[in-house]
Design a protein around this motif. Sequence first.
Motif, PDB file in Angstrom:
ATOM      1  N   THR A   4       0.802  -1.223   0.000  1.00  0.00           N
ATOM      2  CA  THR A   4       0.000   0.000   0.000  1.00  0.00           C
ATOM      3  C   THR A   4       0.835   1.273   0.000  1.00  0.00           C
ATOM      4  O   THR A   4       0.269   2.371  -0.032  1.00  0.00           O
ATOM      5  CB  THR A   4      -0.912   0.036   1.243  1.00  0.00           C
ATOM      6  OG1 THR A   4      -0.090  -0.088   2.418  1.00  0.00           O
ATOM      7  CG2 THR A   4      -1.940  -1.078   1.195  1.00  0.00           C
ATOM      8  N   THR A   5       2.159   1.153   0.054  1.00  0.00           N
ATOM      9  CA  THR A   5       3.000   2.346   0.119  1.00  0.00           C
ATOM     10  C   THR A   5       2.699   3.262  -1.068  1.00  0.00           C
ATOM     11  O   THR A   5       2.887   2.874  -2.223  1.00  0.00           O
ATOM     12  CB  THR A   5       4.491   1.970   0.102  1.00  0.00           C
ATOM     13  OG1 THR A   5       4.790   1.198   1.273  1.00  0.00           O
ATOM     14  CG2 THR A   5       5.362   3.215   0.099  1.00  0.00           C
TER      15      THR A   5
ATOM     16  N   HIS B 289      -3.100 -12.727  -1.772  1.00  0.00           N
ATOM     17  CA  HIS B 289      -3.054 -11.267  -1.798  1.00  0.00           C
ATOM     18  C   HIS B 289      -1.623 -10.732  -1.721  1.00  0.00           C
ATOM     19  O   HIS B 289      -1.384  -9.580  -2.056  1.00  0.00           O
ATOM     20  CB  HIS B 289      -3.922 -10.700  -0.673  1.00  0.00           C
ATOM     21  CG  HIS B 289      -5.361 -11.087  -0.847  1.00  0.00           C
ATOM     22  ND1 HIS B 289      -6.153 -10.535  -1.819  1.00  0.00           N
ATOM     23  CD2 HIS B 289      -6.133 -11.996  -0.200  1.00  0.00           C
ATOM     24  CE1 HIS B 289      -7.362 -11.074  -1.757  1.00  0.00           C
ATOM     25  NE2 HIS B 289      -7.360 -11.961  -0.790  1.00  0.00           N
ATOM     26  N   SER B 290      -0.671 -11.573  -1.291  1.00  0.00           N
ATOM     27  CA  SER B 290       0.724 -11.144  -1.338  1.00  0.00           C
ATOM     28  C   SER B 290       1.177 -10.971  -2.781  1.00  0.00           C
ATOM     29  O   SER B 290       1.988 -10.093  -3.087  1.00  0.00           O
ATOM     30  CB  SER B 290       1.613 -12.163  -0.617  1.00  0.00           C
ATOM     31  OG  SER B 290       1.559 -13.426  -1.258  1.00  0.00           O
ATOM     32  N   LYS B 291       0.636 -11.803  -3.707  1.00  0.00           N
ATOM     33  CA  LYS B 291       0.957 -11.650  -5.121  1.00  0.00           C
ATOM     34  C   LYS B 291       0.240 -10.435  -5.697  1.00  0.00           C
ATOM     35  O   LYS B 291       0.798  -9.697  -6.514  1.00  0.00           O
ATOM     36  CB  LYS B 291       0.565 -12.913  -5.882  1.00  0.00           C
ATOM     37  CG  LYS B 291       1.306 -14.178  -5.437  1.00  0.00           C
ATOM     38  CD  LYS B 291       0.881 -15.371  -6.266  1.00  0.00           C
ATOM     39  CE  LYS B 291       1.517 -16.656  -5.737  1.00  0.00           C
ATOM     40  NZ  LYS B 291       2.975 -16.666  -5.878  1.00  0.00           N
TER      41      LYS B 291
ATOM     42  N   GLY C 189      -6.667  -3.005  -0.270  1.00  0.00           N
ATOM     43  CA  GLY C 189      -7.209  -1.757  -0.796  1.00  0.00           C
ATOM     44  C   GLY C 189      -7.236  -1.712  -2.307  1.00  0.00           C
ATOM     45  O   GLY C 189      -7.588  -0.681  -2.893  1.00  0.00           O
ATOM     46  N   LEU C 190      -6.925  -2.840  -2.965  1.00  0.00           N
ATOM     47  CA  LEU C 190      -6.860  -2.863  -4.418  1.00  0.00           C
ATOM     48  C   LEU C 190      -8.187  -2.456  -5.052  1.00  0.00           C
ATOM     49  O   LEU C 190      -8.215  -1.839  -6.111  1.00  0.00           O
ATOM     50  CB  LEU C 190      -6.437  -4.258  -4.891  1.00  0.00           C
ATOM     51  CG  LEU C 190      -6.278  -4.467  -6.401  1.00  0.00           C
ATOM     52  CD1 LEU C 190      -5.285  -3.473  -6.997  1.00  0.00           C
ATOM     53  CD2 LEU C 190      -5.833  -5.903  -6.694  1.00  0.00           C
TER      54      LEU C 190
ATOM     55  N   VAL D 135      -3.686   6.476   0.533  1.00  0.00           N
ATOM     56  CA  VAL D 135      -3.132   6.881   1.834  1.00  0.00           C
ATOM     57  C   VAL D 135      -3.935   6.257   2.969  1.00  0.00           C
ATOM     58  O   VAL D 135      -3.368   5.751   3.954  1.00  0.00           O
ATOM     59  CB  VAL D 135      -3.115   8.413   1.947  1.00  0.00           C
ATOM     60  CG1 VAL D 135      -2.776   8.836   3.381  1.00  0.00           C
ATOM     61  CG2 VAL D 135      -2.109   9.005   0.967  1.00  0.00           C
ATOM     62  N   GLU D 136      -5.256   6.268   2.851  1.00  0.00           N
ATOM     63  CA  GLU D 136      -6.102   5.717   3.913  1.00  0.00           C
ATOM     64  C   GLU D 136      -5.790   4.247   4.160  1.00  0.00           C
ATOM     65  O   GLU D 136      -5.630   3.820   5.315  1.00  0.00           O
ATOM     66  CB  GLU D 136      -7.575   5.883   3.543  1.00  0.00           C
ATOM     67  CG  GLU D 136      -8.527   5.264   4.569  1.00  0.00           C
ATOM     68  CD  GLU D 136      -9.988   5.404   4.177  1.00  0.00           C
ATOM     69  OE1 GLU D 136     -10.836   4.775   4.846  1.00  0.00           O
ATOM     70  OE2 GLU D 136     -10.288   6.132   3.212  1.00  0.00           O
ATOM     71  N   PHE D 137      -5.700   3.456   3.103  1.00  0.00           N
ATOM     72  CA  PHE D 137      -5.444   2.030   3.293  1.00  0.00           C
ATOM     73  C   PHE D 137      -4.003   1.768   3.705  1.00  0.00           C
ATOM     74  O   PHE D 137      -3.723   0.787   4.410  1.00  0.00           O
ATOM     75  CB  PHE D 137      -5.808   1.260   2.018  1.00  0.00           C
ATOM     76  CG  PHE D 137      -7.269   0.923   1.946  1.00  0.00           C
ATOM     77  CD1 PHE D 137      -7.754  -0.268   2.464  1.00  0.00           C
ATOM     78  CD2 PHE D 137      -8.173   1.821   1.403  1.00  0.00           C
ATOM     79  CE1 PHE D 137      -9.096  -0.564   2.425  1.00  0.00           C
ATOM     80  CE2 PHE D 137      -9.524   1.539   1.359  1.00  0.00           C
ATOM     81  CZ  PHE D 137      -9.996   0.342   1.872  1.00  0.00           C
TER      82      PHE D 137
END
Length: 320
Positions: free
Chosen positions: A86-87, A134-136, A169-170, A285-287
């Motif tokens: 999420t960065t 979800h890591s991928k 957050g995708l 930013v939120e996620f």
Amino acid sequence: MRIAFVGKGGSGKTTLSALFTRHLAHSGAPVLAIDGDINQHLAQALAPGEDNPSTPPPLGPALSDIKAYLRGTNPRIASPDSMIKTTPPGRGSRLLRLLGDDELHSRHVSRAGGVPLMVTGEFDESDLGVACYHSKLGAVELYLGHLVDGPGEYVVVDMTAGADAFASGLFTRFDMTFLVAEPTRKGVSVYRQYRDHAREFGIPLAVVGNKVTGEDDLLFLKEQVGDDLLTHLVQSDWVRAAEQGRAASEALDALEPHNRHALTVLRETVDARSRDWARLHRHAVEFHLRNARAWADARTGESLADQVDPDYVPGPAALS
């Protein structure tokens, strides 16, 4: 514009993703397809006439390299190891242009049926019991977060089935989300979950009925989803033949007229929208802050809220 196709497994989500992507490519529009489903079948759907269409090196296993590349010279990110999915980008981050001449696209894009394609990669034996899919997908989230796509450019993502997309957050990274639903109770079961989350975050959502065989099917969909039903596709002999490897013609022009019209409706709906860069960045930013508080600060030993650049201006202005 960034478009996600979601829905219950078996609804025809991958088929619709491929048909829409091919529809865009046929018009000459710049388009990139991304296979973000745990079942990696988008390449076959894009190239129904090929027994084993080529796929590019997957994004998932290269996540560390992707982080290092996108980090660039951003001083707020201490190292690639402290970068999470999420960065958000900031000043110094490497930004991407769609299908640009850069390291990431050159390594991870190939063509299936003549369409540029990225894939996340399969959930393989080494992942069993130690990783989640979800890591991928984190690589896709980072890619979209650092992409500055322009007007008339399209990214089409075939998402994971069901409501799994909400595990990250995708789902907030898209300009339009199409939920593919068969005219059955199970077919529309995912709709209400998506509707509620989409409304909470202001994500445009439209339902696309699929495999409709008559007025009763269409009436059922209208009763279940109301005004969110945008259009529908009828049961397609052309699609079934393609999936069985016996299509008389691979040309999209051979698709049933009603179904070709439905694809046109999808594009008109997408093209009627305008990009809200501020919303995309706000959700990013939120996620990121949610993930930092929930687990990432503890795992990295850093305050990842510091990675947020308050003076970063998202969108085309950031390219300069």
